[in-house]
Design an enzyme around this catalytic site. Structure first.
Site, PDB file in Angstrom:
ATOM      1  N   TYR A 171     -35.179 -72.041  56.560  1.00 28.60           N
ATOM      2  CA  TYR A 171     -33.887 -72.716  56.523  1.00 28.60           C
ATOM      3  C   TYR A 171     -34.073 -74.211  56.808  1.00 28.60           C
ATOM      4  CZ  TYR A 171     -31.716 -68.064  56.730  1.00 28.60           C
ATOM      5  OH  TYR A 171     -31.325 -66.770  56.468  1.00 28.60           O
ATOM      6  N   GLU A 228     -22.827 -66.294  43.955  1.00 27.52           N
ATOM      7  CA  GLU A 228     -22.032 -66.809  42.839  1.00 27.52           C
ATOM      8  C   GLU A 228     -20.755 -67.480  43.306  1.00 27.52           C
ATOM      9  OE1 GLU A 228     -21.505 -64.062  39.574  1.00 27.52           O
ATOM     10  OE2 GLU A 228     -23.368 -63.038  40.117  1.00 27.52           O
TER      11      GLU A 228
END
Length: 305
Positions: A52, A223
């Site tokens: 990350y 998405e």
């Protein structure tokens, strides 16, 4: 905040985990306010991964929380390792080196939990076992888990690894609920009957492995967020009706839907917005009725046989 056992670890953890993947999007004062708010809400389980922000997120968190031994006592820290550019790597050397780097960035001597980040098809479980033994005996890691692994992958690990697997991170949201919908469609000739994950939901329940759902607001693979999306009008209508009944936000209901499942999951919340974090935490105090849970499930397009 309400707590649950983390697998067989003996740890009691908040039902909502604070994911720190996006903490590098905040400046220093914002990061400090966010972490402090989380602690005030009782959300002291912070979830990381060495990839990350290329490690920056762990460093930023340590600075934001003003890490000291006394501060560390009030935190539950989890991180993940095993993803490298273009590959996965569960070799002993990589696991050990990754943990040392994670601890340095987090300014701590130990992790409460370390997860293997996605499966590595070239894994040699004997090496993982050696790495876990060294990490446990040195006090660097207290408990171990995996992410996105199916039952056979976990069983292969546990043939060699003596430490219990206490957590498995899996993608789950109202719109990404194949691990649930498959259970309704056993022996049916439809797409929902396809067993895509080896019945991982039941496996984790049978073996006391805590499922940590990631992307609890996403549809597809990153998405977009289904809340407020015109792609899911019936779902949003149903969620909004339930939210109005309880006097909370749609965010709260989306998390409460996951928490209602008797598997006692611990969703990982990735927001860096304090108001949304507060809404997520409120879900710990809401128990949806069976009728409400199923109505939301069906509104997402899931058909009961």
């Amino acid at each position: 905040m309400r707590t649950i056992p983390l697998g067989t670890s003996g740890l009691e953890v908040p039902v909502v985990a604070v994911g720190c993947m996006r903490i590098n999007s905040l400046d220093k004062p914002e990061a400090e306010r966010f972490v402090q708010t989380a602690l005030e809400l009782g959300a002291n389980f912070f979830e990381h991964a060495d990839i990350y922000g290329g490690g920056d997120c762990e460093e930023i968190f340590a600075e934001a929380v003003h890490m000291t031994p006394s501060v560390r006592e009030n935190l539950i820290l989890q991180s993940k390792c095993g993803i490298r550019p273009g590959m996965f790597d569960f070799s002993k050397e990589h696991i050990l080196n990754s943990v040392d780097a994670i601890l340095k960035r987090l300014k701590t001597d130990y992790l409460d939990t370390l997860l293997l980040h996605r499966p590595d098809t070239l894994v040699e479980p004997e090496e993982v076992a050696e790495a876990f033994d060294l990490l446990e005996s040195s006090g660097k890691v207290r408990h171990f888990g995996v992410s996105n692994q199916n039952p056979m992958q976990i069983q292969l690990l546990q043939k060699y690894v003596k430490q219990p697997i206490v957590a498995n991170q899996l993608q789950l949201s109202i719109t990404n609920a194949t691990m649930i919908s498959q259970g309704f469609n056993v022996n049916m000739e439809n797409a929902s009957a396809v067993n895509r994950d080896g019945s991982i939901l039941d496996f984790c329940r049978l073996h006391d492995i805590t499922i940590q759902p990631w992307s609890p607001f996403q549809y597809g693979f990153f998405e977009g967020v289904f809340l407020g999306s015109d792609k899911f009008p019936e779902l949003n209508k149903q969620i909004d009706e339930v939210a109005a009944k309880y006097g909370v936000s749609n965010t709260t209901i989306a998390v409460a839907w996951i928490l209602r499942h008797p598997a006692r999951m611990q969703p990982v919340i990735g927001t860096m917005n304090i108001e949304r974090l507060q809404d997520c935490v409120k879900a710990a105090d809401i128990a949806l009725t069976r009728e409400e849970w199923y109505a939301i499930f069906r509104a997402a397009g899931n058909i009961l046989p």
